[in-house]
Design a protein around this motif. Sequence first.
Motif, short mmCIF file in Angstrom:
data_model
loop_
_atom_site.label_atom_id
_atom_site.label_comp_id
_atom_site.label_asym_id
_atom_site.label_seq_id
_atom_site.Cartn_x
_atom_site.Cartn_y
_atom_site.Cartn_z
N GLN A 141 0.88 -1.16 0.00
CA GLN A 141 0.00 0.00 0.00
C GLN A 141 0.92 1.21 0.00
O GLN A 141 1.56 1.50 1.00
CB GLN A 141 -0.91 -0.01 1.23
CG GLN A 141 -1.92 -1.15 1.22
CD GLN A 141 -2.74 -1.21 2.48
OE1 GLN A 141 -2.50 -2.04 3.36
NE2 GLN A 141 -3.74 -0.35 2.58
N SER A 157 0.39 4.41 -0.36
CA SER A 157 -0.02 5.68 0.24
C SER A 157 -0.18 5.48 1.73
O SER A 157 -1.13 4.83 2.17
CB SER A 157 -1.34 6.16 -0.37
OG SER A 157 -1.20 6.41 -1.74
N ILE A 162 -10.70 6.56 -2.06
CA ILE A 162 -10.17 5.45 -2.86
C ILE A 162 -8.84 5.03 -2.26
O ILE A 162 -7.89 5.80 -2.24
CB ILE A 162 -10.00 5.84 -4.33
CG1 ILE A 162 -11.34 6.25 -4.93
CG2 ILE A 162 -9.40 4.66 -5.11
CD1 ILE A 162 -11.26 6.74 -6.37
N ASN A 194 -5.76 2.22 -2.38
CA ASN A 194 -5.17 1.34 -3.37
C ASN A 194 -4.22 0.32 -2.76
O ASN A 194 -3.63 0.56 -1.69
CB ASN A 194 -4.41 2.16 -4.41
CG ASN A 194 -5.33 3.02 -5.24
OD1 ASN A 194 -6.25 2.50 -5.87
ND2 ASN A 194 -5.11 4.32 -5.24
N CYS A 195 -4.09 -0.77 -3.47
CA CYS A 195 -3.25 -1.87 -2.99
C CYS A 195 -2.71 -2.61 -4.21
O CYS A 195 -3.44 -2.86 -5.17
CB CYS A 195 -4.10 -2.80 -2.12
SG CYS A 195 -3.25 -4.23 -1.45
N ASP A 196 -1.44 -2.93 -4.19
CA ASP A 196 -0.81 -3.70 -5.27
C ASP A 196 -0.19 -4.96 -4.71
O ASP A 196 0.26 -4.98 -3.56
CB ASP A 196 0.28 -2.85 -5.95
CG ASP A 196 -0.28 -1.62 -6.62
OD1 ASP A 196 -0.04 -0.51 -6.10
OD2 ASP A 196 -0.98 -1.78 -7.63
N TRP A 244 -10.05 -6.55 2.79
CA TRP A 244 -9.75 -5.26 3.39
C TRP A 244 -10.17 -5.30 4.86
O TRP A 244 -11.25 -5.81 5.19
CB TRP A 244 -10.49 -4.13 2.69
CG TRP A 244 -9.90 -3.76 1.37
CD1 TRP A 244 -10.26 -4.22 0.14
CD2 TRP A 244 -8.84 -2.82 1.14
NE1 TRP A 244 -9.48 -3.64 -0.84
CE2 TRP A 244 -8.60 -2.78 -0.25
CE3 TRP A 244 -8.05 -2.02 1.98
CZ2 TRP A 244 -7.63 -1.96 -0.82
CZ3 TRP A 244 -7.08 -1.21 1.42
CH2 TRP A 244 -6.88 -1.18 0.02
N HIS A 304 -3.76 -5.38 -8.98
CA HIS A 304 -4.13 -4.17 -8.25
C HIS A 304 -5.55 -4.31 -7.74
O HIS A 304 -6.44 -4.81 -8.43
CB HIS A 304 -4.04 -2.96 -9.19
CG HIS A 304 -4.47 -1.68 -8.57
ND1 HIS A 304 -3.62 -0.91 -7.80
CD2 HIS A 304 -5.66 -1.04 -8.58
CE1 HIS A 304 -4.28 0.16 -7.38
NE2 HIS A 304 -5.51 0.11 -7.83
N SER A 341 -8.55 -2.05 -5.26
CA SER A 341 -8.85 -0.77 -4.62
C SER A 341 -10.14 -0.90 -3.82
O SER A 341 -10.99 -1.72 -4.11
CB SER A 341 -8.96 0.35 -5.66
OG SER A 341 -10.00 0.08 -6.57
N HIS A 383 -13.26 1.46 -2.51
CA HIS A 383 -13.96 2.73 -2.66
C HIS A 383 -14.97 2.87 -1.53
O HIS A 383 -15.74 1.92 -1.27
CB HIS A 383 -14.68 2.80 -4.01
CG HIS A 383 -13.77 2.85 -5.19
ND1 HIS A 383 -14.11 3.50 -6.36
CD2 HIS A 383 -12.52 2.37 -5.38
CE1 HIS A 383 -13.10 3.40 -7.22
NE2 HIS A 383 -12.14 2.72 -6.65
N CYS A 432 -5.00 -3.86 3.32
CA CYS A 432 -5.41 -4.90 2.38
C CYS A 432 -4.59 -6.15 2.68
O CYS A 432 -3.48 -6.07 3.23
CB CYS A 432 -5.26 -4.46 0.94
SG CYS A 432 -3.58 -4.20 0.37
N THR A 477 -3.07 2.13 5.09
CA THR A 477 -3.28 3.53 4.70
C THR A 477 -4.16 4.17 5.74
O THR A 477 -5.25 3.65 6.04
CB THR A 477 -3.95 3.64 3.32
OG1 THR A 477 -3.10 3.11 2.31
CG2 THR A 477 -4.27 5.10 3.00
#
Lengths: 112, 114
Positions: free
Chosen positions: A6, A8, A20, A22-24, A35, A72, A74, A76, A90, A106
């Motif tokens: 993550q 951010s 939003i 995000n996670c990769d 999550w 990826h 995400s 929301h 995540c 995050t």
Amino acid sequence: DQQVKQNSPSLSVQEGRISILNCDYTNSMFDYFLWYKKYPAEGPTFLISISSIKDKNEDGRFTVFLNKSAKHLSLHIVPSQPGDSAVYFCAASGNNFNKFYFGSGTKLNVKP
Amino acid sequence: GAGVSQSPSNKVTEKGKDVELRCDPISGHTALYWYRQSLGQGLEFLIYFQGNSAPDKSGLPSDRFSAERTGGSVSTLTIQRTQQEDSAVYLCASSSLAGLNTQYFGPGTRLTVL
């Protein structure tokens, strides 16, 4: 070697707007994604999950999107509320579910 | 019903001492996980118990770490000869059936090694 990232560490959003997160991930063998939400001095609590056979899962104000080709996902949150302010993690697992890999989280701040 | 409980909530110890951290999972949950979260990091998997199967210890960082689960319920994580880098929040989670997603986490034990 972090398999779930993550990037951010924090996010600030106005109340009522969309958040939003995000996670990769790097491991294409991951089959299941989750999550979690964590308040200070508490353990994480499950929020929403998605399996690799889907690209979207919705639960009320929370929707998770999965893009397997991009590795990826995400989360929301619409509309965002001040009570959503927390750290969001995540996590991912293979199909044996014996080990979950978590991102670093995050911190979401929803401003009234 | 009661959630996952962990004790103690906080533990301060001196370098070189042994510590024991306890986890009481939700009654009936067969799967139990230990994680740790160091400052600014994500949750790091340590060990996983499922029923009577041999535990998955692949996440334990060194042989100073061990865990057991007695009677398929309570679990104890033991750290021998603690080091300052062991300082972290240690989290326990349980689930009713591994593979059916939801892990329920305890509040964690904050370990500080001086």
